[in-house]
Motif scaffolding. Structure first.
Motif, PDB file in Angstrom:
ATOM      1  N   ASN A 221       0.817  -1.208   0.000  1.00  0.00           N
ATOM      2  CA  ASN A 221       0.000   0.000   0.000  1.00  0.00           C
ATOM      3  C   ASN A 221       0.853   1.262   0.000  1.00  0.00           C
ATOM      4  OD1 ASN A 221       0.404   0.704   3.044  1.00  0.00           O
ATOM      5  ND2 ASN A 221      -0.239  -1.443   3.023  1.00  0.00           N
ATOM      6  N   TRP A 222       0.202   2.371  -0.252  1.00  0.00           N
ATOM      7  CA  TRP A 222       0.839   3.694  -0.234  1.00  0.00           C
ATOM      8  C   TRP A 222       0.025   4.562   0.695  1.00  0.00           C
ATOM      9  CZ3 TRP A 222      -0.662   8.694  -1.050  1.00  0.00           C
ATOM     10  CH2 TRP A 222       0.346   9.642  -1.261  1.00  0.00           C
ATOM     11  N   TRP A 223       0.713   5.300   1.559  1.00  0.00           N
ATOM     12  CA  TRP A 223      -0.036   6.182   2.443  1.00  0.00           C
ATOM     13  C   TRP A 223       0.687   7.502   2.641  1.00  0.00           C
ATOM     14  CZ3 TRP A 223       1.908   1.462   4.395  1.00  0.00           C
ATOM     15  CH2 TRP A 223       2.985   1.557   5.276  1.00  0.00           C
ATOM     16  N   CYS A 224      -0.128   8.504   2.934  1.00  0.00           N
ATOM     17  CA  CYS A 224       0.418   9.835   3.183  1.00  0.00           C
ATOM     18  C   CYS A 224      -0.614  10.599   4.007  1.00  0.00           C
ATOM     19  CB  CYS A 224       0.749  10.539   1.875  1.00  0.00           C
ATOM     20  SG  CYS A 224       1.976  11.855   2.085  1.00  0.00           S
ATOM     21  N   VAL A 225      -0.571  11.928   3.959  1.00  0.00           N
ATOM     22  CA  VAL A 225      -1.500  12.760   4.727  1.00  0.00           C
ATOM     23  C   VAL A 225      -2.266  13.646   3.757  1.00  0.00           C
ATOM     24  CG1 VAL A 225      -1.758  14.418   6.603  1.00  0.00           C
ATOM     25  CG2 VAL A 225       0.142  12.787   6.642  1.00  0.00           C
ATOM     26  N   VAL A 226      -3.585  13.500   3.745  1.00  0.00           N
ATOM     27  CA  VAL A 226      -4.399  14.298   2.828  1.00  0.00           C
ATOM     28  C   VAL A 226      -4.906  15.573   3.504  1.00  0.00           C
ATOM     29  CG1 VAL A 226      -6.609  13.168   3.297  1.00  0.00           C
ATOM     30  CG2 VAL A 226      -6.162  14.126   1.039  1.00  0.00           C
ATOM     31  N   PHE A 227      -5.014  15.544   4.846  1.00  0.00           N
ATOM     32  CA  PHE A 227      -5.349  16.752   5.595  1.00  0.00           C
ATOM     33  C   PHE A 227      -4.606  16.741   6.922  1.00  0.00           C
ATOM     34  CE2 PHE A 227      -7.505  19.408   8.627  1.00  0.00           C
ATOM     35  CZ  PHE A 227      -7.726  20.561   7.896  1.00  0.00           C
ATOM     36  N   PRO A 228      -3.804  17.800   7.196  1.00  0.00           N
ATOM     37  CA  PRO A 228      -3.410  18.869   6.279  1.00  0.00           C
ATOM     38  C   PRO A 228      -2.663  18.282   5.074  1.00  0.00           C
ATOM     39  CG  PRO A 228      -2.679  19.310   8.541  1.00  0.00           C
ATOM     40  CD  PRO A 228      -3.108  17.897   8.500  1.00  0.00           C
ATOM     41  N   PRO A 229      -2.588  18.995   3.963  1.00  0.00           N
ATOM     42  CA  PRO A 229      -1.944  18.440   2.762  1.00  0.00           C
ATOM     43  C   PRO A 229      -0.421  18.438   2.872  1.00  0.00           C
ATOM     44  CG  PRO A 229      -2.605  20.703   2.341  1.00  0.00           C
ATOM     45  CD  PRO A 229      -3.156  20.345   3.706  1.00  0.00           C
ATOM     46  N   LEU A 230       0.101  17.743   3.880  1.00  0.00           N
ATOM     47  CA  LEU A 230       1.537  17.789   4.168  1.00  0.00           C
ATOM     48  C   LEU A 230       2.377  17.134   3.075  1.00  0.00           C
ATOM     49  CD1 LEU A 230       1.571  17.030   8.003  1.00  0.00           C
ATOM     50  CD2 LEU A 230       1.428  19.236   6.841  1.00  0.00           C
ATOM     51  N   CYS A 231       1.813  16.138   2.399  1.00  0.00           N
ATOM     52  CA  CYS A 231       2.606  15.425   1.398  1.00  0.00           C
ATOM     53  C   CYS A 231       2.583  16.088   0.035  1.00  0.00           C
ATOM     54  CB  CYS A 231       2.141  13.975   1.289  1.00  0.00           C
ATOM     55  SG  CYS A 231       2.531  13.037   2.769  1.00  0.00           S
ATOM     56  N   THR A 232       1.775  17.128  -0.120  1.00  0.00           N
ATOM     57  CA  THR A 232       1.795  17.880  -1.368  1.00  0.00           C
ATOM     58  C   THR A 232       2.309  19.297  -1.106  1.00  0.00           C
ATOM     59  OG1 THR A 232      -0.533  18.515  -1.042  1.00  0.00           O
ATOM     60  CG2 THR A 232      -0.094  16.569  -2.406  1.00  0.00           C
ATOM     61  N   THR A 233       2.872  19.494   0.089  1.00  0.00           N
ATOM     62  CA  THR A 233       3.402  20.796   0.481  1.00  0.00           C
ATOM     63  C   THR A 233       4.920  20.733   0.536  1.00  0.00           C
ATOM     64  OG1 THR A 233       1.429  21.287   1.811  1.00  0.00           O
ATOM     65  CG2 THR A 233       3.427  22.538   2.309  1.00  0.00           C
ATOM     66  N   ALA A 234       5.583  21.761   0.049  1.00  0.00           N
ATOM     67  CA  ALA A 234       7.046  21.810   0.124  1.00  0.00           C
ATOM     68  C   ALA A 234       7.475  21.790   1.585  1.00  0.00           C
ATOM     69  CB  ALA A 234       7.560  23.075  -0.555  1.00  0.00           C
ATOM     70  N   ALA A 235       8.607  21.131   1.859  1.00  0.00           N
ATOM     71  CA  ALA A 235       9.103  21.020   3.227  1.00  0.00           C
ATOM     72  C   ALA A 235       9.258  22.386   3.882  1.00  0.00           C
ATOM     73  CB  ALA A 235      10.430  20.270   3.233  1.00  0.00           C
ATOM     74  N   THR A 236       9.598  23.394   3.095  1.00  0.00           N
ATOM     75  CA  THR A 236       9.796  24.739   3.642  1.00  0.00           C
ATOM     76  C   THR A 236       8.479  25.373   4.096  1.00  0.00           C
ATOM     77  OG1 THR A 236       9.681  25.601   1.382  1.00  0.00           O
ATOM     78  CG2 THR A 236      11.881  25.206   2.304  1.00  0.00           C
TER      79      THR A 236
END
Length: 206
Positions: free
Chosen positions: A146-161
């Motif tokens: 499987n693949w997992w990340c965070v959809v809210f807050p959108p941390l995985c589509t946000t630049a680390a900065t």
């Protein structure tokens, strides 16, 4: 003398274990508080074949883009959960369309439910193991990696900065951000304590 020494070591070990468990309980409480403010995305492939794993990522891209757009105006986790719950049929249809477009006959389901996750490192942050609310997309038999990340807050589509700013905007506080972004030895021990506590809770039949 030997018996007395043994008891001293035994007592010390028990005290150390108690301290670790107490720290684990406190840190696990922090993880529980964190979990109440975020929603994970969990996409499960039909199997571990190269084709099914590639399909998983294609479905992920479509659903992640759709979920991100849906949650743009969500101010907190409860509101985000309501929006996703209402959009489940549409997201299931989006996943089904992508599966058919790629030439596969698999069925797919979209659910919003509590799910256990292990500790996971991402780009710029780390999430402790524990139970989180998750948007789960299960493809076919759901027997693959499987693949997992965070959809809210959108941390995985946000630049680390921009991670801290995104987290604060979604309702995470300084303690939450400290828990997921610190990188010193104490940070490592916190996560090990959470893992120990979570394992103990499962063993006791939480």
């Amino acid at each position: 003398m030997k018996k007395s020494t043994f008891k001293t070591w035994e007592t010390a070990l028990l005290l150390a274990l108690a301290a670790v468990l107490l720290w684990g309980a406190w840190t696990a409480h922090s993880q529980d508080a964190l979990a109440q403010k975020m929603i994970r995305l969990h996409v499960i492939a039909n199997s571990d074949s190269a084709q099914d794993q590639a399909l998983k990522l294609q479905v992920r891209d479509k659903v992640l883009a759709q979920a991100t757009a849906i949650l743009e105006e969500a101010e907190d986790m409860p509101q985000a959960a309501r929006k996703l719950e209402q959009a489940l049929p549409d997201m299931e249809q989006t996943a089904a369309q992508e599966i058919r477009a790629q030439g596969y006959p698999y069925k797919v389901s979209a659910r919003l439910e509590k799910t256990e996750f292990p500790t996971k490192d991402y780009d710029g942050f780390r999430l402790p193991s524990g139970e989180y609310l998750a948007l789960r997309i299960v493809i076919g038999e759901g027997a693959g990696q499987n693949w997992w990340c965070v959809v809210f807050p959108p941390l995985c589509t946000t630049a680390a900065t921009d991670l801290e700013e995104t987290a604060v905007a979604a309702g995470l506080d300084g303690e939450d951000i400290s828990l997921i972004t610190e990188e010193d030895e104490g940070y490592v021990l916190k996560f090990r304590a959470v893992e120990l506590w979570e394992n103990l809770r499962r063993w006791l039949g939480k």
